[in-house]
Write a protein that holds these residues in place. Structure first.
Motif, PDB file in Angstrom:
ATOM      1  N   HIS A  34     -18.524  18.895 -32.250  1.00  0.00           N
ATOM      2  CA  HIS A  34     -18.723  17.398 -32.620  1.00  0.00           C
ATOM      3  C   HIS A  34     -17.895  16.654 -31.830  1.00  0.00           C
ATOM      4  N   LEU A  35     -16.630  17.143 -31.385  1.00  0.00           N
ATOM      5  CA  LEU A  35     -15.913  16.298 -30.527  1.00  0.00           C
ATOM      6  C   LEU A  35     -16.362  15.929 -29.172  1.00  0.00           C
ATOM      7  N   THR A  36     -17.278  16.576 -28.666  1.00  0.00           N
ATOM      8  CA  THR A  36     -17.894  16.518 -27.449  1.00  0.00           C
ATOM      9  C   THR A  36     -18.949  15.295 -27.466  1.00  0.00           C
ATOM     10  N   LEU A  69     -14.782  14.430 -41.587  1.00  0.00           N
ATOM     11  CA  LEU A  69     -14.869  13.037 -41.555  1.00  0.00           C
ATOM     12  C   LEU A  69     -14.674  12.541 -40.146  1.00  0.00           C
ATOM     13  N   ARG A  70     -15.255  13.271 -39.339  1.00  0.00           N
ATOM     14  CA  ARG A  70     -14.792  12.748 -37.822  1.00  0.00           C
ATOM     15  C   ARG A  70     -15.677  11.519 -37.210  1.00  0.00           C
ATOM     16  N   PRO A  71     -15.122  10.921 -36.286  1.00  0.00           N
ATOM     17  CA  PRO A  71     -15.916   9.724 -35.784  1.00  0.00           C
ATOM     18  C   PRO A  71     -16.889   9.909 -34.741  1.00  0.00           C
ATOM     19  N   GLU A  72     -16.688  10.854 -33.949  1.00  0.00           N
ATOM     20  CA  GLU A  72     -17.366  11.058 -32.656  1.00  0.00           C
ATOM     21  C   GLU A  72     -18.805  10.444 -32.275  1.00  0.00           C
ATOM     22  N   VAL A  73     -19.657  11.030 -33.390  1.00  0.00           N
ATOM     23  CA  VAL A  73     -21.063  10.548 -33.230  1.00  0.00           C
ATOM     24  C   VAL A  73     -21.427   9.127 -33.535  1.00  0.00           C
ATOM     25  N   SER A  76      -6.490  10.952 -41.326  1.00  0.00           N
ATOM     26  CA  SER A  76      -6.001   9.487 -40.995  1.00  0.00           C
ATOM     27  C   SER A  76      -7.145   8.885 -40.109  1.00  0.00           C
ATOM     28  N   PHE A  77      -7.789   9.748 -39.379  1.00  0.00           N
ATOM     29  CA  PHE A  77      -8.680   9.178 -38.330  1.00  0.00           C
ATOM     30  C   PHE A  77      -9.786   8.581 -38.967  1.00  0.00           C
ATOM     31  N   PHE A  78     -10.167   9.154 -40.236  1.00  0.00           N
ATOM     32  CA  PHE A  78     -11.320   8.551 -41.127  1.00  0.00           C
ATOM     33  C   PHE A  78     -11.126   7.100 -41.177  1.00  0.00           C
ATOM     34  N   ALA A 104      -8.644   5.169 -39.133  1.00  0.00           N
ATOM     35  CA  ALA A 104      -8.540   4.435 -38.148  1.00  0.00           C
ATOM     36  C   ALA A 104      -9.843   4.200 -37.192  1.00  0.00           C
ATOM     37  N   GLU A 105     -10.737   5.352 -37.252  1.00  0.00           N
ATOM     38  CA  GLU A 105     -11.957   5.364 -36.314  1.00  0.00           C
ATOM     39  C   GLU A 105     -13.159   5.146 -37.116  1.00  0.00           C
ATOM     40  N   THR A 106     -13.452   6.286 -37.887  1.00  0.00           N
ATOM     41  CA  THR A 106     -14.851   6.308 -38.543  1.00  0.00           C
ATOM     42  C   THR A 106     -15.375   5.484 -39.122  1.00  0.00           C
ATOM     43  N   ASN A 159      -8.207   2.888 -27.569  1.00  0.00           N
ATOM     44  CA  ASN A 159      -7.762   4.033 -27.287  1.00  0.00           C
ATOM     45  C   ASN A 159      -8.666   5.213 -27.847  1.00  0.00           C
ATOM     46  N   THR A 160      -8.180   6.509 -27.655  1.00  0.00           N
ATOM     47  CA  THR A 160      -8.932   7.562 -28.099  1.00  0.00           C
ATOM     48  C   THR A 160      -9.035   7.581 -29.508  1.00  0.00           C
ATOM     49  N   GLU A 161      -8.252   7.013 -30.184  1.00  0.00           N
ATOM     50  CA  GLU A 161      -7.978   6.978 -31.706  1.00  0.00           C
ATOM     51  C   GLU A 161      -8.753   5.652 -32.523  1.00  0.00           C
ATOM     52  N   ALA A 162      -9.503   5.013 -31.282  1.00  0.00           N
ATOM     53  CA  ALA A 162     -10.028   3.798 -31.937  1.00  0.00           C
ATOM     54  C   ALA A 162      -9.186   2.424 -31.999  1.00  0.00           C
TER      55      ALA A 162
HETATM   56  C1  DMJ Z   1      -9.078  11.792 -32.918  1.00  0.00           C
HETATM   57  O1  DMJ Z   1      -7.761  11.995 -33.393  1.00  0.00           O
HETATM   58  C2  DMJ Z   1      -9.064  11.208 -31.736  1.00  0.00           C
HETATM   59  O2  DMJ Z   1     -10.357  11.026 -31.620  1.00  0.00           O
HETATM   60  C3  DMJ Z   1      -8.992  12.362 -30.799  1.00  0.00           C
HETATM   61  O3  DMJ Z   1      -9.240  12.049 -29.182  1.00  0.00           O
HETATM   62  C4  DMJ Z   1      -9.756  13.701 -31.094  1.00  0.00           C
HETATM   63  N1  DMJ Z   1     -10.511  13.721 -32.331  1.00  0.00           N
HETATM   64  C5  DMJ Z   1      -9.838  12.975 -33.353  1.00  0.00           C
HETATM   65  C6  DMJ Z   1     -10.849  12.906 -34.457  1.00  0.00           C
HETATM   66  O4  DMJ Z   1     -12.021  13.706 -34.218  1.00  0.00           O
END
Ligand code: DMJ
Length: 539
Positions: free
Chosen positions: A357-359, A428-432, A488-490, A492-494, A516-519
Motif C-alpha cells: 500500500h505504501l508503494t 487508515l493509510r493515505p498513499e492511494v 495520527s497520519f489519518f 495529517a494525510e488521509t 512533505n511525506t506526511e502531507a
Molecule cells: C506516513 O507516516 C508517511 O506518509 C510516511 O512516509 C510513510 N507512511 C505513513 C502513512 O502510511
C-alpha cells in the motif's frame, strides 16, 4: 442618513411636529451610528487578521465562498462530509486521548508506539494542525496551539525515531507556522531539531534511526540488516532541514542533509539501484533490497521534492531522482498478465512480484515529476502515474470492504490481492488517496474524484466508530475486526488529501507549495541569487 431628505417641504407649518420628528430622527441616526461603530469594532477585534494568518497565499477563499453551480455544490457537500470526519476524529481524540500520541477509538483511551518514545508528545495534535487550519477548524486549531504552548516539551528521557519525529513533528510544526504565522510553531520546530542533531554523530554522518532526546545517544533498529540505518529514514530529512536553515540562518541543518547526499553520490549502486540498508559505521550497504514502498519510498520522493522546493534550482537533486527512477523502471516495474502495472521489490537480484500500500504513493510522485523529466518523457511519466493509480484502485476494488490491503501480489494467477493473512489489514493509510489527488491535479479526470469518494464512503462505513476511526484487520471479511488505533497520519494525510481532492486547485497550488511525506505543506523557496548559509562550504 436617508431620513433627512424625507422631511416634507410643508413641514415648517407644523413646528412642534417638525421638532418632534427631528428629535426621533436624531435618535434613530444616533442608533444607526452607534450600531455601525460597534460593528466596526467587532470586526476589528474578532475577525481573523488576514495579514497575520496568511503569510503565504494558500487559497482559503475557496473554503469560505459558497458555491452556486451544481458541480460546485456537490464538491462542497463532499468536503462537508470529509470536514465532518475530521471533526469526529479530532473531537474523539480531544475527549479520550488528549495529549497522548494517538487514540484507541474502541477502548477510548490514549495510544502510543515506540516511534514516539515513551513520553506523551501529542503526536496527533501536531500532525493534525495544518489540516484543521486548511479546513477552517480554527477553534480546534487554537486548542491545539494552546496545548503545544503549554505542554510540548522535548527535554524528556525518551528515545524517538528521527525520521518519524522529523516528518510528523518538525514537518507539522513548520507547516503550521507557515500557514498561521504563529511564532510558537517555529520555535518548537527548532527546539526539536536541535535535539535530533546528535543522531548525526556517527563515523559517516549517516544518522542513527533513533535518538534519546535527553542524552543524545543514538542507535539503530534491532531488526535492520547488519546494524544499518534505513534509506527512507535518513533520506527523508532534506525538506524540513533546508527550511530550518532558511528560517534560522543556522547552516548545521543544511550541511547535515547535504553531507548525506554527497556520501550517497560517491557510492556504487548495484544495478543502479539504492539498497534500503546502509551501515552508518562502515558506510557500506547492507542487504541488497530495493523498494519504492516501505524502507525506500520517501527517499525518492524527497529527491524530487528537493528540486521542486528549491524553485527547480537544485538540479543535482533532480538528476539523482531521474537516474534512480530510470533504474527502478528497468528492474522493478512490470505489467501483470491481466495488464496491471505494478512496482515490485528487488531482493538480491530477484524481483518479488508484490506491491505494498505504501508503494501506491509513487503514482502521485511520477505525475508530480513528469514535468521536467529528461528526454521529454513527461507524457510517459504521467501515464505511468495513471497506471499505478489504476492498479492501486483495483487493490481496493477487489476487496469486500473496498479498502486496500497492506500488500498485494501479482503471482500465480493472483492480481492485486493480498495472500497472507497478515497483509490483509488497512490502517487508515493515505498513499492511494494521495495518488488520486495528484492525478486529479494534473489531469482533472473525474474518475479520481469518484475513486476518492468510494474511499470516503468505505472509511466512513467500516472504520468509523463512536470513539473515532479505527483500522481494520481484514479487508476481505464482511465482518472485520478493528485494530483499535486511530493513526495520527489519518488526520495529517488521509483526510487532508481527501479534502484537497474535492477542493479547487487554488487551495495550496502546487507551484507554491510542496508537501512533505506526511502531507505537511511547505512553501517553495524562491531564493533567487541568495544562497543558504552553509551552502558555500558544500561546494
Ligand atoms: C506516513 O507516516 C508517511 O506518509 C510516511 O512516509 C510513510 N507512511 C505513513 C502513512 O502510511
Amino acid at each position: 442618513m436617508l431620513l433627512i431628505p424625507t422631511l416634507s417641504p410643508g413641514a415648517s407649518s407644523f413646528p412642534h411636529h417638525r421638532a418632534t420628528l427631528r428629535l426621533s430622527e436624531k435618535f434613530i441616526l444616533l442608533l444607526i451610528l452607534s450600531a455601525f461603530i460597534t460593528l466596526c469594532f467587532g470586526a476589528f477585534f474578532f475577525l481573523p487578521d488576514n495579514s497575520k494568518h496568511k503569510r503565504f497565499d494558500f487559497g482559503l477563499e475557496d473554503v469560505l465562498i459558497p458555491h452556486i453551480e451544481s458541480e460546485k455544490e456537490a464538491r462542497h457537500s463532499s468536503r462537508q462530509v470529509i470536514h465532518g470526519m475530521m471533526k469526529h476524529a479530532w473531537d474523539s481524540y480531544r475527549q479520550y486521548g488528549w495529549g497522548h500520541n494517538e487514540l484507541k477509538p474502541i477502548a477510548k483511551k490514549g495510544h502510543s508506539t515506540n516511534i514516539f518514545g515513551n513520553s506523551q508528545m501529542g503526536a496527533t495534535i501536531v500532525d493534525a494542525l495544518d489540516t484543521l487550519y486548511i479546513m477552517g477548524l480554527h477553534d480546534e486549531f487554537k486548542d491545539g496551539q494552546e496545548w503545544i504552548e503549554q505542554n510540548l516539551d522535548f527535554s524528556v528521557v525518551s528515545e524517538v525515531s528521527v525520521f518519524e519525529v522529523n516528518i510528523r513533528f518538525i514537518g507539522g510544526l513548520l507547516a503550521a507556522y507557515y500557514l498561521s504565522g504563529q511564532e510558537v510553531f517555529k520555535v518548537k520546530a527548532v527546539q526539536l531539531a536541535e535535539k535530533l542533531l546528535p543522531a548525526f554523530n556517527t563515523p559517516t554522518g549517516i544518522p542513527w534511526a533513533m535518538v534519546n532526546l535527553k542524552s543524545g545517544v543514538g542507535r539503530n533498529w534491532g531488526w535492520a540488516s547488519a546494524g544499518s540505518s534505513i534509506l527512507a529514514e535518513f533520506g527523508t530529512l532534506h525538506m524540513e532541514f533546508v527550511h530550518l536553515t532558511y528560517l534560522t540562518g543556522n547552516p548545521a541543518y543544511y550541511q547535515k542533509v547535504m553531507h548525506i547526499r554527497k556520501l550517497l553520490a560517491k557510492m556504487d549502486r548495484p544495478n543502479g539501484l539504492y539498497p534500503n540498508y546502509l551501515n552508518p559505521r562502515t558506510g557500506r550497504w547492507g542487504q541488497h533490497h530495493t523498494s519504492v514502498g516501505g524502507l525506500g519510498d520517501s527517499f525518492y520522493e524527497y529527491l524530487l521534492k528537493a528540486w521542486l522546493m528549491s524553485d527547480k534550482t537544485d538540479t543535482e537533486a533532480r538528476k539523482t531522482y531521474d537516474d534512480a527512477i530510470e533504474a527502478i523502471e528497468r528492474h522493478l516495474i512490470r505489467k501483470s498478465n491481466g495488464g496491471l502495472t505494478f512496482i515490485g521489490e528487488w531482493k538480491n537480484g530477484h524481483l518479488e512480484r508484490k506491491m505494498g500500500h505504501l508503494t501506491c504513493f509513487a503514482g502521485g510522485m511520477f505525475a508530480l515529476g513528469a514535468d521536467g523529466s529528461p528526454d521529454d518523457k513527461a507524457g510517459h511519466y504521467l501515464q505511468l502515474g495513471a497506471e499505478i493509480a489504476h492498479t492501486c484502485h483495483e487493490s481496493y476494488d477487489r476487496t469486500v470492504l473496498k479498502l486496500g490491503p497492506e500488500a498485494f501480489k501479482f503471482d500465480s494467477g493472483l492480481e492485486a490481492v493480498a495472500v497472507r493473512q497478515n497483509e490483509k489489514y488497512y490502517i487508515l493509510r493515505p498513499e492511494v488517496i494521495e495518488t488520486y489527488w495528484y492525478m486529479w491535479r494534473f489531469t482533472h479526470d473525474p474518475k479520481y474524484r469518484q475513486w476518492g469518494w468510494e474511499a470516503v464512503q468505505a472509511i466512513d462505513k467500516y472504520c468509523r466508530v463512536s470513539g473515532g476511526f479505527s483500522g481494520v484487520k481484514d479487508v476481505y471479511s464482511s465482518n472485520p475486526t478493528y485494530d483499535d488505533v486511530q493513526q495520527s497520519f489519518f488526520l495529517a494525510e488521509t483526510l487532508k488529501y481527501l479534502y484537497l481532492l474535492f477542493s479547487s486547485d487554488e487551495l495550496l497550488p502546487l507551484e507554491n507549495w510542496v508537501f512533505n511525506t506526511e502531507a505537511h505543506p511547505l512553501p517553495v523557496l524562491h531564493l533567487g541569487n541568495i544562497t543558504l548559509p552553509g551552502s558555500e562550504t558544500q561546494r
